[in-house]
Scaffold this active site. Structure first.
Site, mmCIF file in Angstrom:
data_model
loop_
_atom_site.group_PDB
_atom_site.id
_atom_site.type_symbol
_atom_site.label_atom_id
_atom_site.label_comp_id
_atom_site.label_asym_id
_atom_site.label_seq_id
_atom_site.Cartn_x
_atom_site.Cartn_y
_atom_site.Cartn_z
ATOM 1 N N ASP A 138 22.877 -72.982 32.487
ATOM 2 C CA ASP A 138 21.771 -73.938 32.611
ATOM 3 C C ASP A 138 21.909 -74.635 33.956
ATOM 4 O OD1 ASP A 138 19.815 -75.242 30.151
ATOM 5 O OD2 ASP A 138 19.883 -76.274 32.087
ATOM 6 N N ASP B 27 20.812 -72.130 38.549
ATOM 7 C CA ASP B 27 19.408 -72.430 38.832
ATOM 8 C C ASP B 27 18.716 -71.076 38.983
ATOM 9 O OD1 ASP B 27 16.954 -72.928 39.987
ATOM 10 O OD2 ASP B 27 17.718 -74.297 41.516
ATOM 11 N N GLY C 63 18.810 -71.341 30.665
ATOM 12 C CA GLY C 63 18.216 -72.487 29.968
ATOM 13 C C GLY C 63 18.915 -72.753 28.647
ATOM 14 N N LYS D 294 2.728 -68.561 32.027
ATOM 15 C CA LYS D 294 3.105 -67.685 30.904
ATOM 16 C C LYS D 294 2.220 -66.437 30.850
ATOM 17 C CE LYS D 294 6.753 -69.585 29.264
ATOM 18 N NZ LYS D 294 8.038 -68.855 29.313
ATOM 19 N N ILE E 234 7.972 -75.470 18.318
ATOM 20 C CA ILE E 234 9.222 -75.207 17.598
ATOM 21 C C ILE E 234 9.822 -76.538 17.154
ATOM 22 C CG2 ILE E 234 11.518 -74.155 17.714
ATOM 23 C CD1 ILE E 234 9.286 -72.082 18.019
ATOM 24 N N TYR F 138 1.561 -74.401 32.993
ATOM 25 C CA TYR F 138 2.502 -73.721 32.080
ATOM 26 C C TYR F 138 1.838 -72.476 31.476
ATOM 27 C CZ TYR F 138 5.434 -73.141 27.870
ATOM 28 O OH TYR F 138 6.231 -72.657 26.866
ATOM 29 N N GLY G 90 18.803 -76.083 26.501
ATOM 30 C CA GLY G 90 17.523 -76.566 25.987
ATOM 31 C C GLY G 90 17.403 -76.454 24.482
ATOM 32 N N GLN G 91 16.189 -76.736 23.999
ATOM 33 C CA GLN G 91 15.962 -76.800 22.545
ATOM 34 C C GLN G 91 16.315 -75.476 21.860
ATOM 35 O OE1 GLN G 91 11.875 -76.949 21.264
ATOM 36 N NE2 GLN G 91 12.376 -77.824 19.267
HETATM 37 N N1 SER Z 1 6.000 -76.145 22.756
HETATM 38 C C1 SER Z 1 5.354 -75.767 23.970
HETATM 39 C C2 SER Z 1 4.689 -76.926 24.613
HETATM 40 O O1 SER Z 1 4.232 -77.783 23.893
HETATM 41 C C3 SER Z 1 4.348 -74.685 23.709
HETATM 42 O O2 SER Z 1 4.934 -73.483 24.024
HETATM 43 O O3 SER Z 1 4.575 -76.973 25.786
#
Ligand code: SER
Length: 327
Positions: free
Chosen positions: A36, A54, A10, A148, A174, A144, A13-14
């Site tokens: 990625d 992937d 990844g 997690k 973040i 999500y 990504g950010q």
């Molecule tokens: N930044 C994430 C989200 O908003 C939280 O872990 O999904």
């Protein structure tokens, strides 16, 4: 001692787009393999090895680990909260099967250390909302969050059962200025800066009073690097450290930006992401991270805002500030 070879999944990504250069500075450019599922926009693939990967493809992952003799994995590939609600099956496959593949391949192929971020999304409506404890009720309402929570338990199982060194922290929102986040509920807190500089106004998808824990990217990188450098024997927790830096509401962030850009206007049009935010904590107790590996953030709201506007303002002057209004 020669530096161990690292794989980052990844990486486009950010977090990855800033973690990879930080690791390359520490470890040497050739020692950090960025990967990625898409080609990155940034110069990641020019500054060191880059591979399309992937993470749901177990064989491709194993081949890559063997090809580069990977010893440390930063597993950042994930589908975030808002995107996950649009495609729960994909979120499960990437977040759970992908992580399972990483852990299995690590165990089989001699990877020594794995980092995988968790999230404030593990918490839910029954979790205490203020100063949320380290060890508390986890009843997420998003796929999500469910993935997690499962990921944290899976990681701890690999620590216990196989002695694999797996670490992770529960990141809050973040905020960063290199790569835009994608598909998160906290993404407004990044988009608002771009909107302020590009068009002087922003339509926020959360209510003004919604308060969430947040962190600036330099603190996020510091957390990852410090947690991964900590002495394993000193850790009581492994994959689920609460970490935070600041908590603010959308209107408090807007007010801070207005101190620099007085004409900036924000309107509030909450959408489905409000229901997600309503189940997440306002503030986090990260005393376990502070005690076990010395966690200490550097950026408060004023410093973060000043730095975001300085960096993005510089990009604007150079004609490099682009932002597509997210859906
Ligand atoms: N930044 C994430 C989200 O908003 C939280 O872990 O999904």
């Amino acid at each position: 001692m020669t530096a161990e070879t690292i794989l980052v999944t990844g990486a486009a990504g950010q977090i990855g787009s800033e973690l990879v250069p930080a690791l390359r500075n520490i470890q040497g450019h050739e020692k950090v393999v960025a990967s990625d599922v898409v080609q990155p926009q940034s110069g990641l693939q020019k500054a060191g090895p880059f591979e399309i990967l992937d993470v749901t493809d177990q064989e491709a992952l194993s081949r890559l680990i063997q090809k580069y003799q990977i010893k440390i994995i930063y597993h950042l590939a994930a589908i975030l909260s808002a995107s996950g609600e649009k495609s729960p099956k994909k979120a499960w496959e990437v977040n759970i099967s992908g992580f399972y593949n990483v852990l299995e391949a690590s165990r089989e192929l001699g990877v020594k250390q794995v980092f995988c971020p968790s999230s404030i999304a593990v918490f839910g409506p029954a979790t205490p909302k203020v100063h949320t404890p380290q060890d508390t009720i986890l009843n997420p309402t998003t796929i999500y969050g469910v993935s997690k929570v499962a990921g944290e338990h899976l990681a701890d199982y690999y620590v216990l059962r196989y002695g694999l060194d797996v670490r992770g922290c529960r990141f809050p929102g973040i905020i960063s200025n290199e790569t835009l986040p994608g598909g998160g509920t906290t993404d407004y807190a990044v988009a608002i800066f771009y909107a302020a500089l590009i068009q002087g106004k922003y339509t926020c998808f959360l209510k003004p009073e919604t308060r969430l824990p947040m962190m600036y990217m330099p603190d996020c990188l510091k957390a990852i690097i410090n947690l991964m450098s900590a002495d394993f024997s000193g850790l009581k927790h492994h994959s689920n450290f609460n970490v935070t830096a600041i908590s603010f509401s959308a209107e408090e962030l807007a007010a801070e930006i207005k101190k620099h850009l007085p004409d900036f206007e924000v309107e509030y049009r909450p959408d489905f992401r409000q229901a997600i935010a309503d189940t997440w904590p306002e503030s986090i107790d990260d005393s376990a991270a502070r005690a076990e590996w010395g966690w200490q953030p550097d950026f408060d709201l004023a410093r973060l805002t000043e730095d975001m506007l300085r960096v993005l303002g510089e990009k604007k002057k150079q004609g490099k500030l682009t932002w597509v209004i997210p859906e």
